[in-house]
Design an enzyme around this catalytic site. Structure first.
Site, PDB file in Angstrom:
ATOM      1  N   ASN A   1       5.930  43.827   1.506  1.00 54.47           N
ATOM      2  CA  ASN A   1       6.837  42.768   1.984  1.00 54.47           C
ATOM      3  C   ASN A   1       8.061  43.257   2.746  1.00 54.47           C
ATOM      4  OD1 ASN A   1       5.288  40.640   0.703  1.00 54.47           O
ATOM      5  ND2 ASN A   1       6.036  41.482  -1.216  1.00 54.47           N
TER       6      ASN A   1
ATOM      7  N   TYR B   1      11.644  43.257 -13.106  1.00 54.67           N
ATOM      8  CA  TYR B   1      12.051  43.107 -11.702  1.00 54.67           C
ATOM      9  C   TYR B   1      12.715  41.748 -11.537  1.00 54.67           C
ATOM     10  CZ  TYR B   1      11.681  43.575  -6.562  1.00 54.67           C
ATOM     11  OH  TYR B   1      11.958  43.696  -5.223  1.00 54.67           O
TER      12      TYR B   1
ATOM     13  N   ARG C   1       9.696  34.743  -5.247  1.00 51.85           N
ATOM     14  CA  ARG C   1       8.806  34.786  -4.082  1.00 51.85           C
ATOM     15  C   ARG C   1       7.532  35.588  -4.393  1.00 51.85           C
ATOM     16  NH1 ARG C   1       9.370  39.894  -1.926  1.00 51.85           N
ATOM     17  NH2 ARG C   1      11.323  40.781  -2.679  1.00 51.85           N
TER      18      ARG C   1
ATOM     19  N   ASP D   1       8.146  53.717  -3.623  1.00 50.95           N
ATOM     20  CA  ASP D   1       7.733  52.320  -3.433  1.00 50.95           C
ATOM     21  C   ASP D   1       6.611  52.184  -2.404  1.00 50.95           C
ATOM     22  OD1 ASP D   1       7.690  49.589  -4.061  1.00 50.95           O
ATOM     23  OD2 ASP D   1       9.003  49.097  -2.377  1.00 50.95           O
TER      24      ASP D   1
ATOM     25  N   HIS E   1       7.647  55.144  -8.841  1.00 59.39           N
ATOM     26  CA  HIS E   1       7.458  53.731  -8.467  1.00 59.39           C
ATOM     27  C   HIS E   1       6.643  53.671  -7.181  1.00 59.39           C
ATOM     28  CE1 HIS E   1       8.407  49.389  -8.476  1.00 59.39           C
ATOM     29  NE2 HIS E   1       8.311  49.522  -7.153  1.00 59.39           N
ATOM     30  N   CYS E   2       5.377  53.411  -7.335  1.00 57.68           N
ATOM     31  CA  CYS E   2       4.497  53.254  -6.182  1.00 57.68           C
ATOM     32  C   CYS E   2       3.365  52.316  -6.590  1.00 57.68           C
ATOM     33  CB  CYS E   2       3.958  54.604  -5.713  1.00 57.68           C
ATOM     34  SG  CYS E   2       3.197  55.555  -7.030  1.00 57.68           S
TER      35      CYS E   2
ATOM     36  N   ARG F   1       4.924  45.273 -16.796  1.00 54.91           N
ATOM     37  CA  ARG F   1       6.003  44.825 -15.918  1.00 54.91           C
ATOM     38  C   ARG F   1       6.182  43.318 -16.074  1.00 54.91           C
ATOM     39  NH1 ARG F   1       5.983  44.846  -9.293  1.00 54.91           N
ATOM     40  NH2 ARG F   1       8.097  45.636  -8.947  1.00 54.91           N
TER      41      ARG F   1
ATOM     42  N   THR G   1       1.921  42.710  -7.527  1.00 54.49           N
ATOM     43  CA  THR G   1       1.661  41.291  -7.817  1.00 54.49           C
ATOM     44  C   THR G   1       0.472  40.735  -7.030  1.00 54.49           C
ATOM     45  OG1 THR G   1       3.260  40.608  -6.139  1.00 54.49           O
ATOM     46  CG2 THR G   1       4.062  40.826  -8.406  1.00 54.49           C
TER      47      THR G   1
ATOM     48  N   TYR H   1       1.149  37.086  -1.369  1.00 48.90           N
ATOM     49  CA  TYR H   1       1.018  37.779  -0.076  1.00 48.90           C
ATOM     50  C   TYR H   1      -0.316  38.512  -0.056  1.00 48.90           C
ATOM     51  CZ  TYR H   1       2.393  41.973  -2.722  1.00 48.90           C
ATOM     52  OH  TYR H   1       2.456  42.990  -3.647  1.00 48.90           O
TER      53      TYR H   1
HETATM   54  C1  0GY Z   1       8.329  46.499  -5.008  1.00 52.66           C
HETATM   55  C2  0GY Z   1       8.860  45.263  -4.423  1.00 52.66           C
HETATM   56  C3  0GY Z   1       8.196  44.146  -4.057  1.00 52.66           C
HETATM   57  C4  0GY Z   1       6.880  43.787  -4.413  1.00 52.66           C
HETATM   58  C5  0GY Z   1       6.232  44.081  -5.565  1.00 52.66           C
HETATM   59  O1  0GY Z   1       4.454  43.942  -7.022  1.00 52.66           O
HETATM   60  C6  0GY Z   1       4.909  43.555  -5.952  1.00 52.66           C
HETATM   61  O2  0GY Z   1       4.345  42.743  -5.227  1.00 52.66           O
HETATM   62  O3  0GY Z   1       6.753  44.891  -6.446  1.00 52.66           O
HETATM   63  C7  0GY Z   1       8.942  43.167  -3.257  1.00 52.66           C
HETATM   64  O4  0GY Z   1       8.324  42.419  -2.509  1.00 52.66           O
HETATM   65  O5  0GY Z   1      10.201  43.149  -3.343  1.00 52.66           O
HETATM   66  O6  0GY Z   1       8.883  47.013  -5.975  1.00 52.66           O
HETATM   67  O7  0GY Z   1       7.344  47.004  -4.486  1.00 52.66           O
END
Ligand code: 0GY
Length: 290
Positions: free
Chosen positions: A250, A153, A126, A245, A27-28, A120, A73, A45
């Site tokens: 964030n 998620y 958020r 990660d 997970h990265c 995903r 995201t 963001y």
């Molecule tokens: C993660 C968690 C976050 C963000 C994302 O794709 C993303 O923007 O996954 C988060 O802000 O909790 O898994 O990296």
């Protein structure tokens, strides 16, 4: 980047825990670098740049062999930075994409050839605007021909409303960060019990025992999250994955040291057998089967 953005750790410690040969960081993410890979207009963001070179430098430094790069995201449904990173690593990386119902079969084929092995579905408000469930179901059905799995998620409070939907999804479902339990409630709280039951009753549901830095209330060294990870790893050692990660989108309280995160692994997977499953055989079975 956002004014309060925390950048990834500039010089993580060399981990003391020696990863088993062939370990996978499952997970990265990659962010940009922009302007080559611009961030999505609809993003919630704006991160720092964190491209594939930095990711692979960290992989080698920590002792990992492979990566599973999850579409972040901030790139919306434009998977090009993630796909480019997969192509660079060849067989050493796999990708998880974010797609809409307008994705063509040719695009899916092209992503598969680049190393993408899943999509995903994100329910964290958020991070994304809501997607109708029927759209997710349609995508889930379309990816079956490629044998892809689905990463979901969501936050603990949303599990109740999502359970029926999750049970409807075909194939293997991987829940990010154990469904983000509220650690302050304790490991015996019915909310976490619901998640454990979900995994008990559905053998196609896996989870990532990741992100103590996000889940902790007490902070470093994240001891308050340990019972949650240990419960899951002890009960479901064949259905767990682990990842850094990186570059930790964030994070507000602090930026974790990636080397310290690796040193946390033997506290959550306490036997060498569990460690091999978590870091090697489970991710290889799920993402490198073909
Ligand atoms: C993660 C968690 C976050 C963000 C994302 O794709 C993303 O923007 O996954 C988060 O802000 O909790 O898994 O990296």
């Amino acid at each position: 980047m956002d004014p309060d953005w925390l950048k990834f750790h500039p010089n993580p410690k060399q981990p003391e825990f020696v990863l088993p040969a062939g370990a996978v960081d499952a997970h990265c993410h990659v962010f940009g670098p922009s302007p080559r890979f611009p961030f999505a207009p609809e993003r919630k963001y704006t991160p720092c740049n964190a491209g594939k070179e930095k990711l692979y430098e960290l992989r080698d430094y920590l002792g990992f062999t492979r990566n599973v790069i999850v579409q972040a995201t901030c790139h919306g449904k434009d998977n090009s930075a993630m796909v480019d990173a997969c192509r660079t690593a060849g067989d050493l990386a796999r990708g998880i994409a974010s797609v809409g119902s307008d994705v063509s079969r040719d695009e899916l084929v092209e992503m598969h050839e680049a190393g993408v092995r899943g999509v995903r579905f994100n329910f964290v408000k958020r991070l994304v605007d809501a997607t109708p469930r029927e759209v997710f179901i349609e995508i889930a059905e379309r990816i079956q021909e490629f044998n892809w799995s689905i990463v979901v998620y969501f936050e603990a409070a949303d599990l109740h409303g999502l359970e029926a939907f999750l049970k409807q999804l075909p194939g293997i479902i991987v829940v990010d960060h154990m469904g983000r339990p509220d650690v302050s409630k304790g490991v015996d709280h019915p909310d976490f019990g619901r998640f454990v039951r979900l995994m008990t009753e559905n053998e196609n549901i896996w989870t990532k025992v990741t992100c103590p830095e996000r889940l902790t209330v007490a902070g470093v060294p994240y001891d308050d999250v340990l019972p949650f990870y240990q419960t899951i790893v002890d009960q479901f050692e064949d259905r767990v994955l682990w990842g850094t990660d990186w570059p930790h989108p964030n994070m507000k309280s602090h930026m974790p040291d990636d080397g310290a995160l690796v040193d946390y692994i033997p506290k959550i997977a306490r036997t060498s057998g569990q460690q091999r499953k978590l870091l090697v055989s489970n991710p290889m079975r799920l993402y490198w089967a073909d």
